[in-house]
Write an enzyme that holds these catalytic residues in place. Sequence first.
Site, PDB file in Angstrom:
ATOM      1  CB  THR A  59      -0.895  -0.004   1.261  1.00 41.56           C
ATOM      2  OG1 THR A  59      -1.457   1.283   1.437  1.00 41.56           O
ATOM      3  CG2 THR A  59      -0.111  -0.340   2.518  1.00 41.56           C
ATOM      4  CG  ASP A  60      -1.101   4.966  -1.010  1.00 39.59           C
ATOM      5  OD1 ASP A  60      -1.672   4.322  -0.106  1.00 39.59           O
ATOM      6  OD2 ASP A  60      -1.690   5.837  -1.693  1.00 39.59           O
ATOM      7  CD  GLU A  61      -3.497   3.333   4.207  1.00 42.33           C
ATOM      8  OE1 GLU A  61      -3.406   3.330   5.438  1.00 42.33           O
ATOM      9  OE2 GLU A  61      -4.550   3.122   3.591  1.00 42.33           O
ATOM     10  CE1 TYR A  87      -3.262  -2.779   5.719  1.00 44.37           C
ATOM     11  CE2 TYR A  87      -3.237  -0.417   5.227  1.00 44.37           C
ATOM     12  CZ  TYR A  87      -3.256  -1.739   4.800  1.00 44.37           C
ATOM     13  OH  TYR A  87      -3.277  -2.020   3.452  1.00 44.37           O
ATOM     14  CE  LYS A  92       0.084  -4.728   2.963  1.00 41.20           C
ATOM     15  NZ  LYS A  92      -0.306  -6.077   2.469  1.00 41.20           N
TER      16      LYS A  92
HETATM   17  P1  NAD Z   1      -9.624  -7.554   2.328  1.00 39.81           P
HETATM   18  O1  NAD Z   1      -9.621  -7.245   3.782  1.00 39.81           O
HETATM   19  O2  NAD Z   1     -10.870  -7.317   1.535  1.00 39.81           O
HETATM   20  O3  NAD Z   1      -9.237  -9.091   2.088  1.00 39.81           O
HETATM   21  C1  NAD Z   1      -8.214  -9.723   2.801  1.00 39.81           C
HETATM   22  C2  NAD Z   1      -8.384 -11.232   2.600  1.00 39.81           C
HETATM   23  O4  NAD Z   1      -7.314 -11.885   3.297  1.00 39.81           O
HETATM   24  C3  NAD Z   1      -9.693 -11.780   3.187  1.00 39.81           C
HETATM   25  O5  NAD Z   1     -10.297 -12.640   2.249  1.00 39.81           O
HETATM   26  C4  NAD Z   1      -9.249 -12.521   4.429  1.00 39.81           C
HETATM   27  O6  NAD Z   1     -10.103 -13.625   4.763  1.00 39.81           O
HETATM   28  C5  NAD Z   1      -7.858 -12.981   4.033  1.00 39.81           C
HETATM   29  N1  NAD Z   1      -6.993 -13.245   5.193  1.00 39.81           N
HETATM   30  C6  NAD Z   1      -6.810 -12.435   6.270  1.00 39.81           C
HETATM   31  N2  NAD Z   1      -5.958 -13.025   7.126  1.00 39.81           N
HETATM   32  C7  NAD Z   1      -5.579 -14.209   6.573  1.00 39.81           C
HETATM   33  C8  NAD Z   1      -4.705 -15.257   6.974  1.00 39.81           C
HETATM   34  N3  NAD Z   1      -4.040 -15.211   8.139  1.00 39.81           N
HETATM   35  N4  NAD Z   1      -4.554 -16.330   6.148  1.00 39.81           N
HETATM   36  C9  NAD Z   1      -5.231 -16.404   4.964  1.00 39.81           C
HETATM   37  N5  NAD Z   1      -6.084 -15.438   4.548  1.00 39.81           N
HETATM   38  C10 NAD Z   1      -6.256 -14.354   5.340  1.00 39.81           C
HETATM   39  O7  NAD Z   1      -8.398  -6.764   1.736  1.00 39.81           O
HETATM   40  P2  NAD Z   1      -8.219  -6.091   0.304  1.00 39.81           P
HETATM   41  O8  NAD Z   1      -8.778  -4.728   0.345  1.00 39.81           O
HETATM   42  O9  NAD Z   1      -8.660  -7.046  -0.737  1.00 39.81           O
HETATM   43  O10 NAD Z   1      -6.630  -5.955   0.264  1.00 39.81           O
HETATM   44  C11 NAD Z   1      -5.813  -6.960  -0.309  1.00 39.81           C
HETATM   45  C12 NAD Z   1      -4.363  -6.545  -0.195  1.00 39.81           C
HETATM   46  O11 NAD Z   1      -4.179  -5.291  -0.828  1.00 39.81           O
HETATM   47  C13 NAD Z   1      -3.878  -6.372   1.253  1.00 39.81           C
HETATM   48  O12 NAD Z   1      -2.571  -6.863   1.341  1.00 39.81           O
HETATM   49  C14 NAD Z   1      -3.911  -4.865   1.452  1.00 39.81           C
HETATM   50  O13 NAD Z   1      -2.945  -4.456   2.404  1.00 39.81           O
HETATM   51  C15 NAD Z   1      -3.569  -4.364   0.058  1.00 39.81           C
HETATM   52  N6  NAD Z   1      -4.086  -3.024  -0.272  1.00 39.81           N
HETATM   53  C16 NAD Z   1      -5.411  -2.759  -0.211  1.00 39.81           C
HETATM   54  C17 NAD Z   1      -5.868  -1.500  -0.585  1.00 39.81           C
HETATM   55  C18 NAD Z   1      -7.332  -1.164  -0.566  1.00 39.81           C
HETATM   56  O14 NAD Z   1      -7.679  -0.016  -0.879  1.00 39.81           O
HETATM   57  N7  NAD Z   1      -8.225  -2.079  -0.287  1.00 39.81           N
HETATM   58  C19 NAD Z   1      -4.965  -0.518  -0.978  1.00 39.81           C
HETATM   59  C20 NAD Z   1      -3.609  -0.828  -1.015  1.00 39.81           C
HETATM   60  C21 NAD Z   1      -3.180  -2.107  -0.674  1.00 39.81           C
HETATM   61  P1  TYD Z   2     -10.732   3.918   4.285  1.00 38.32           P
HETATM   62  O1  TYD Z   2     -11.686   3.507   3.226  1.00 38.32           O
HETATM   63  O2  TYD Z   2     -10.871   3.323   5.644  1.00 38.32           O
HETATM   64  O3  TYD Z   2      -9.268   3.668   3.698  1.00 38.32           O
HETATM   65  P2  TYD Z   2      -7.822   4.157   4.294  1.00 38.32           P
HETATM   66  O4  TYD Z   2      -7.981   4.504   5.734  1.00 38.32           O
HETATM   67  O5  TYD Z   2      -7.003   2.924   4.097  1.00 38.32           O
HETATM   68  O6  TYD Z   2      -7.392   5.299   3.449  1.00 38.32           O
HETATM   69  O7  TYD Z   2     -10.818   5.492   4.450  1.00 38.32           O
HETATM   70  C1  TYD Z   2     -10.624   6.365   3.346  1.00 38.32           C
HETATM   71  C2  TYD Z   2     -10.679   7.787   3.869  1.00 38.32           C
HETATM   72  O8  TYD Z   2     -12.008   8.044   4.329  1.00 38.32           O
HETATM   73  C3  TYD Z   2      -9.781   8.015   5.084  1.00 38.32           C
HETATM   74  O9  TYD Z   2      -9.257   9.347   4.987  1.00 38.32           O
HETATM   75  C4  TYD Z   2     -10.705   7.906   6.279  1.00 38.32           C
HETATM   76  C5  TYD Z   2     -12.018   8.406   5.716  1.00 38.32           C
HETATM   77  N1  TYD Z   2     -13.251   7.788   6.281  1.00 38.32           N
HETATM   78  C6  TYD Z   2     -14.307   8.612   6.699  1.00 38.32           C
HETATM   79  O10 TYD Z   2     -14.236   9.848   6.645  1.00 38.32           O
HETATM   80  N2  TYD Z   2     -15.435   8.005   7.168  1.00 38.32           N
HETATM   81  C7  TYD Z   2     -15.565   6.644   7.281  1.00 38.32           C
HETATM   82  O11 TYD Z   2     -16.630   6.148   7.741  1.00 38.32           O
HETATM   83  C8  TYD Z   2     -14.472   5.816   6.826  1.00 38.32           C
HETATM   84  C9  TYD Z   2     -14.567   4.310   6.915  1.00 38.32           C
HETATM   85  C10 TYD Z   2     -13.337   6.437   6.330  1.00 38.32           C
END
Ligand code: NAD
Ligand code: TYD
Length: 349
Positions: free
Chosen positions: A131-133, A156, A160
Amino acid sequence: MKNMLVTGGCGFIGSNFIRYLLEETNYPGRVANVDQLTYAGNPENLSGIEKGSSGRYVFIKADICDQEIMAQIFDDYEIDSICHFAAESHVDRSIVSPDAFIQTNIVGTFNLLELARTHQERLQRFHHISTDEVFGSLGKEGFFTEETRYQPNSPYSASKAGSDHLVRAYHQTYGLPITISNCSNNYGPYQFPEKLIPLVILNAFEGKPLPVYGDGRHVRDWLYVRDHCTGIWTIMRHGKRGETYNIGGNNEMENITVVEMICDILDELHTGAENRSRRELITFVKDRPGHDRRYAIDSTKLRQELSWRPEESFESGLRKTIEWYLGHQAWVDRVKSGEYQSWIKEHYG
Ligand code: NAD
Ligand code: TYD
C-alpha cells in the site's frame, strides 16, 4: 507460471484479481486460492469461478501463518508463483486491535517467504501486494515515488511496511524472485462495506448518516480495482525481479468530495423515495487518531517501463461501483446481516 498460489483471494482485491486472471487474460495455468475466511473473506465473491474455469481453480481454507498446512499446499499444488494479498486491511480495526495485523501481515508474510525460499528451484515469482500508506502522509504538494522513505503512521501501515522490508530482504539475501507493488486506495465491486466508498454508498442508499472523519479534507488517490489487477498482472509478467512499482489512478480527491459525488449520483439515479438531497445525510464525526492527511501516487515507473495505463476515470469507476452495489442487493444483504458468516461456518466449520 503454471501453478499460482493466490493468498487472500476471497477478499476484495484478491477476488477481483482471480476473476480477472481466469476470465479475462490468457493465463493458461491453475490458481490455488488460500484464504482463512476472516470477516473480510467471502467465498461468494468468487461464485461461479469453479464452473467457469474448468478445473483450473481450487479453494483451500487455511491460515497463511500455519507453516505445516502451507508447506503441504506448496507440495500438493506444485506452487511456482505467488500473488500475496492476504492481510488484515482496515486502518480503524488496526487502531482498536493491532494483534492480528502483526500476525497475518508480518508473520504470515514471513512464513510464505520461508516456504518460497525452500522451494526456490521452481519459484518464478513472489509478488507482494502493498500500500502507499507505508510512505506516511504528504503535505499539500508532491507525490509518493518508489524512492520515498517509509514512514508508516498506523499499526496497519507499519505492519505492511514490515512485510515489504522482509520481502525485499529475501531478494537481497537469498535472491528470491520478488516484486512489490504499492498502490493507492482501491474501490469497486465486492469491497467490504467498512471502507469509505461502499459504506457511504450503502448508507446513502438506505438514508442513514454518512460519517465523515474530521474536517473531511483528507485526500486519497483512488484506483479502480480492475485497473489495479491489470497493473499487478503486468508486473508479475514483465516487472524486474527485486523491484518495487507504484500503482495509482491519478485521482486525488478530498473525502468530502467523494461523499458528495456518491450522494449526487444516487440522487440522479432516483433510487429511494425522498426528494431531499442525500448530501443532507453527511455527518462530520470525530477524527481518526493519526489520520494521514494526504496520499498521492506517482506511477510513472510502471507507466513508462511496463506501459501500464488505468482505464477508468474516478467518475466512470465510481458510477460502475454504485451500479454494482445497487445491482447486487442479495450480496449486500448477506454481507450486512452476517449471513455469509453462517454459510462459511456451515460449509467450513
Ligand atoms: P480484504 O480485507 O478485503 O481481504 C483480505 C483477505 O485476506 C480476506 O479474504 C481474508 O479472509 C484474508 N486473510 C486475512 N488473514 C488471513 C490469513 N491469516 N490467512 C489467509 N487469509 C487471510 O483486503 P483487500 O482490500 O482485498 O486488500 C488486499 C491486499 O491489498 C492487502 O494486502 C492490502 O494491504 C492491500 N491493499 C489494499 C488496498 C485497498 O484499498 N483495499 C490498498 C492498497 C493495498
Ligand atoms: P478507508 O476507506 O478506511 O481507507 P484508508 O484509511 O485505508 O485510506 O478510508 C478512506 C478515507 O475516508 C480516510 O481518509 C478515512 C475516511 N473515512 C471517513 O471519513 N469516514 C468513514 O466512515 C471511513 C470508513 C473512512
